[in-house]
Motif scaffolding. Structure first.
Motif, PDB file in Angstrom:
ATOM      1  N   GLY A   1       0.852  -1.058  -0.143  1.00  0.00           N
ATOM      2  CA  GLY A   1      -0.041  -0.124  -0.137  1.00  0.00           C
ATOM      3  C   GLY A   1       0.858   1.147  -0.025  1.00  0.00           C
ATOM      4  O   GLY A   1       2.022   1.223   0.262  1.00  0.00           O
TER       5      GLY A   1
ATOM      6  N   LEU B   1      -4.153   3.577   0.340  1.00  0.00           N
ATOM      7  CA  LEU B   1      -4.622   2.618  -0.547  1.00  0.00           C
ATOM      8  C   LEU B   1      -3.624   1.374  -0.502  1.00  0.00           C
ATOM      9  O   LEU B   1      -2.448   1.432  -0.490  1.00  0.00           O
ATOM     10  N   TYR B   2      -4.283   0.132  -0.558  1.00  0.00           N
ATOM     11  CA  TYR B   2      -3.483  -0.951  -0.637  1.00  0.00           C
ATOM     12  C   TYR B   2      -4.236  -2.135  -1.594  1.00  0.00           C
ATOM     13  O   TYR B   2      -5.364  -2.079  -1.832  1.00  0.00           O
ATOM     14  N   THR B   3      -3.410  -2.856  -1.746  1.00  0.00           N
ATOM     15  CA  THR B   3      -3.846  -3.973  -2.821  1.00  0.00           C
ATOM     16  C   THR B   3      -4.431  -5.425  -1.817  1.00  0.00           C
ATOM     17  O   THR B   3      -3.595  -5.509  -0.798  1.00  0.00           O
TER      18      THR B   3
ATOM     19  N   GLN C   1      -6.524  -9.564  -7.630  1.00  0.00           N
ATOM     20  CA  GLN C   1      -6.009  -8.483  -7.052  1.00  0.00           C
ATOM     21  C   GLN C   1      -6.926  -6.892  -7.110  1.00  0.00           C
ATOM     22  O   GLN C   1      -7.068  -6.774  -8.453  1.00  0.00           O
TER      23      GLN C   1
ATOM     24  N   GLN D   1      -7.981  -2.865  -5.392  1.00  0.00           N
ATOM     25  CA  GLN D   1      -7.447  -1.761  -4.788  1.00  0.00           C
ATOM     26  C   GLN D   1      -8.142  -1.361  -3.826  1.00  0.00           C
ATOM     27  O   GLN D   1      -9.658  -1.320  -4.048  1.00  0.00           O
TER      28      GLN D   1
ATOM     29  N   ASN E   1     -15.023   0.095  -0.653  1.00  0.00           N
ATOM     30  CA  ASN E   1     -14.157  -1.137  -1.268  1.00  0.00           C
ATOM     31  C   ASN E   1     -14.943  -2.333  -1.898  1.00  0.00           C
ATOM     32  O   ASN E   1     -15.837  -2.735  -1.500  1.00  0.00           O
TER      33      ASN E   1
ATOM     34  N   ARG F   1      -1.393  -4.299  -9.195  1.00  0.00           N
ATOM     35  CA  ARG F   1      -1.048  -4.350  -7.776  1.00  0.00           C
ATOM     36  C   ARG F   1      -0.305  -2.967  -7.297  1.00  0.00           C
ATOM     37  O   ARG F   1       0.578  -2.530  -8.091  1.00  0.00           O
TER      38      ARG F   1
ATOM     39  N   PRO G   1      -0.410   0.245  -5.296  1.00  0.00           N
ATOM     40  CA  PRO G   1      -0.599   1.570  -5.822  1.00  0.00           C
ATOM     41  C   PRO G   1       0.395   2.424  -5.039  1.00  0.00           C
ATOM     42  O   PRO G   1       0.951   2.333  -4.248  1.00  0.00           O
TER      43      PRO G   1
ATOM     44  N   ILE H   1      -0.381   2.123 -10.875  1.00  0.00           N
ATOM     45  CA  ILE H   1      -0.433   0.982 -10.367  1.00  0.00           C
ATOM     46  C   ILE H   1       0.341   0.001 -11.274  1.00  0.00           C
ATOM     47  O   ILE H   1       0.294  -0.013 -12.379  1.00  0.00           O
TER      48      ILE H   1
END
Length: 361
Positions: free
Chosen positions: A66, A79-81, A89, A91, A113, A128, A130, A146
């Motif tokens: 993230g 932000l994270y995968t 996958q 975000q 989400n 994946r 970001p 990304i």
């Protein structure tokens, strides 16, 4: 425990934060959560409870890499995968549950989400990591990149535009693409300047201008190394081009020629510098990791800036705070080193040594 530095560092209300991928159940890959540590000086660290755990359908197979973006009003967008229950996958967005807490001990996952899913033409497991967002000076909207790859095995960085970090538009152009480099992980994108005072860095949203270049970095999945290149970013088209195509991302310069991967930088507003972290995956066996009870290391944080003498590469150096770890020192001057000679130095007893050497030819 198993840990990797695939999470963005952050400075908030007097504390440096390091979020990292961690398996709290053992020294092997699996059950990827977010560990969390804080520091006042980037050297002495306090471990906090887990920041993020896989507890929703959209991240049940792991909370992965993230990046944090601090907005002008002080809010933090993380932000994270996530890896869904089907292994896709996506975000995801999270914000501090209590922004008044300087330790950021609790995080709230967005009800929106996943905020991004793989677009058409992108593999479900090729989407994946970001980046930290930057503000585009052309339209005043935020951009994120990304990592991905195409069907021809070219590594690339997709670019999205957003105003609220919930709704996103995929831009028609790629930030950059390099043939033959495969999947790009942990993409990092930030400005550097050849005209600032020594050691001074730029905020991620600093606009292109005289003396300002942009670094594009990617971690190549196929050889597990971190490559970067220096080039020019055009906000009007959201494209980046290397100054020298012969040393483009993935085929030219590396941050480090040892074990160093999945690195991230952040802008430190206190030191007015850009700080680089990297994950060091050790060379010992999994069995050895299990026996010792942990695996992988965090590198010493480094300042990173443009080499003003050449303009073609970056310079790195351990953050100055590392000097606070020195307990005592010895100095050896005027040593004459002949080819093949050995000069013993009596350094006394120490479990660790920090050596500075200057050579005159």
């Amino acid at each position: 425990q198993y840990a990797e530095t695939w999470i963005r560092p952050l400075y908030y209300k007097g504390w440096y934060h390091l979020f990292y991928q961690w398996n709290p159940d053992g020294a092997v890959w699996g059950n990827i959560t977010w560990g969390h540590a804080v520091s006042r000086d980037l050297v002495h660290w306090l471990h906090l409870p887990l920041a993020m755990v896989p507890d929703h359908w959209y991240d049940i197979n792991g909370v992965w890499t993230g990046s944090a973006t601090q907005l002008p009003d002080g809010r933090i967008m993380m932000l994270y995968t996530g890896s869904t229950e089907d292994g896709v996958q996506v975000q995801l967005l999270a914000e501090p549950a209590d922004p008044s807490d300087p330790l950021l001990r609790r995080w709230a996952k967005s009800e929106a989400n996943p905020v991004l899913v793989p677009p058409p033409g992108v593999g479900l497991t090729d989407f994946r990591d970001p980046t930290t967002a930057w503000l585009n000076p052309a339209d005043k909207a935020w951009r994120i990149a990304i990592g991905s790859k195409n069907q021809e095995h070219a590594g690339l960085a997709l670019v999205y535009s957003t105003e609220d970090f919930v709704h996103y538009d995929l831009l028609p152009t790629l930030l950059h693409v390099v043939q033959g480099t495969g999947m790009w992980e942990c993409v990092d994108f930030y400005p550097v300047s050849a005209e600032l005072a020594a050691g001074v860095g730029l905020d991620t949203s600093a606009a292109p201008g005289p003396g300002v270049k942009h670094v594009l970095k990617a971690s190549l999945d196929y050889d597990r190394n971190d490559y970067y290149a220096i080039g020019t970013y055009d906000p009007a088209t959201d494209r980046w081009a290397p100054d020298d195509a012969a040393i483009d991302v993935g085929i030219g310069l590396r941050y480090d020629y040892g074990k160093f991967y999945a690195s991230k930088t952040f802008y430190d507003p206190v030191g007015r510098r850009r700080v680089l972290w990297g994950w060091i995956g050790e060379s010992d066996s999994e069995r050895a990791d299990v026996l010792k009870g942990w695996a992988s290391l965090q590198s010493i944080p480094r300042t990173v800036l443009m080499d003003t003498k050449t303009g073609s590469n970056l310079l790195q150096w351990p953050v100055v705070e590392v000097e606070n770890l020195r307990m005592r020192g010895k100095r050896f001057d005027g040593l004459d080193l002949q080819p093949g000679s050995v000069v013993p130095l009596d350094v006394g007893r120490a479990t660790q040594l920090d050596i500075e050497a200057v050579f005159q030819v």
